[in-house]
Design an enzyme around this catalytic site. Structure first.
Site, PDB file in Angstrom:
ATOM      1  N   TYR A  37       0.768  -1.191   0.561  1.00 40.90           N
ATOM      2  CA  TYR A  37       0.092  -0.395  -0.493  1.00 40.90           C
ATOM      3  C   TYR A  37       0.873   1.493   0.164  1.00 40.90           C
ATOM      4  CZ  TYR A  37      -3.905  -3.584   1.428  1.00 40.90           C
ATOM      5  OH  TYR A  37      -4.525  -3.747   1.900  1.00 40.90           O
ATOM      6  N   HIS A  93       0.617 -11.525   2.471  1.00 40.87           N
ATOM      7  CA  HIS A  93      -0.221 -10.833   1.874  1.00 40.87           C
ATOM      8  C   HIS A  93      -0.751 -11.841   0.403  1.00 40.87           C
ATOM      9  CE1 HIS A  93      -1.924  -7.209   0.013  1.00 40.87           C
ATOM     10  NE2 HIS A  93      -2.667  -7.590  -0.076  1.00 40.87           N
TER      11      HIS A  93
END
Length: 245
Positions: A37, A93
């Protein structure tokens, strides 16, 4: 781990810092970020500057797929960027290269044993991949974060996670479902709330952690304001049925 949190995907720079700061002011205590991110520094700065005791805020971040093999380096970089002494939850992730990668999971266990992270988990893993990690290491992920919402409801998947002691955490709760679907509209009208609030409440009543993302203060407040009503068993069942539609 709080059942409602703030997702920060696509929030960057000052916008990310402001959103997390305001979320904490509103009462959020779970903040979800990730290496990919690019906002770990902003999230950490907002947590540190919130005036809250560190133990009150649950911070999650994640290892990017292509960082498998560099776990030790990456977790320390996440700690440096956030400015935190420990991460509350660290997730793989996505399955690196589509594989479970027990070797990566071993490094996660190591990071937990060293006190760098309090809990470890995965994201976007199948039950079979979770079983592979457990078989190889004897350690089950604390959490599996997946895309979740009424239209994706799967009772068997919920049961499989519960049987393994793995908490299911859902992201993109509003994108996965038609917010104008009749069961949501009817439940919202019955309780005087929005269909978004119904979706969040539905997660809570299933014991699924939900992390809607937003940088809008009013929307963040509405997403959190779901404790004043409870869906009936009939309403939950009708919403569940969207998963079979």
């Amino acid at each position: 781990m709080p059942l409602i949190g703030l997702g920060t995907w696509q929030a960057t720079g000052e916008g990310a810092h402001r959103a997390v700061r305001e979320a904490l002011e509103l009462g959020y205590r779970l903040v979800d970020t990730a290496t990919m991110y690019g906002n770990e520094a902003e999230v950490g700065a907002a947590v540190r500057g919130s005036g809250l005791d560190r133990a009150e805020v649950f911070v999650t971040t994640k290892l990017r797929q292509n960082q498998a093999g560099r776990e030790r380096e990456v977790v320390r970089e996440s700690l440096r960027l956030t400015g935190l002494d420990v991460l509350d939850l660290w997730l793989v992730h996505w399955p690196p290269g589509g594989l479970a990668r027990p070797d990566t999971w071993e490094r996660f266990v190591e990071a937990r044993e060293q006190g760098l992270v309090r809990a470890i988990g995965v994201s976007n893993y199948s039950v079979a991949q979770i079983d592979e990690l457990i078989a190889a290491t004897g350690v089950a992920p604390a959490v599996n974060q997946v895309r979740w919402g009424p239209a994706l409801h799967d009772a068997d998947l919920l049961r499989a996670h519960a049987e393994r002691g793995v908490v299911l955490e859902g992201y993109s709760p509003f994108k996965a479902t038609d917010l104008d679907a009749a069961p949501l509209v009817e439940a919202a009208a019955a309780h005087g709330v929005s269909t978004r609030q119904v979706v969040v409440r539905w997660h809570l009543q299933h014991g699924v952690v939900v992390i809607p993302k937003s940088t809008d203060r009013e929307r963040m407040a509405a997403n959190l304001d779901v404790l004043g009503f409870e869906l009936t068993g009939e309403q939950v069942a009708a919403i569940d049925a969207l998963g079979a539609a």
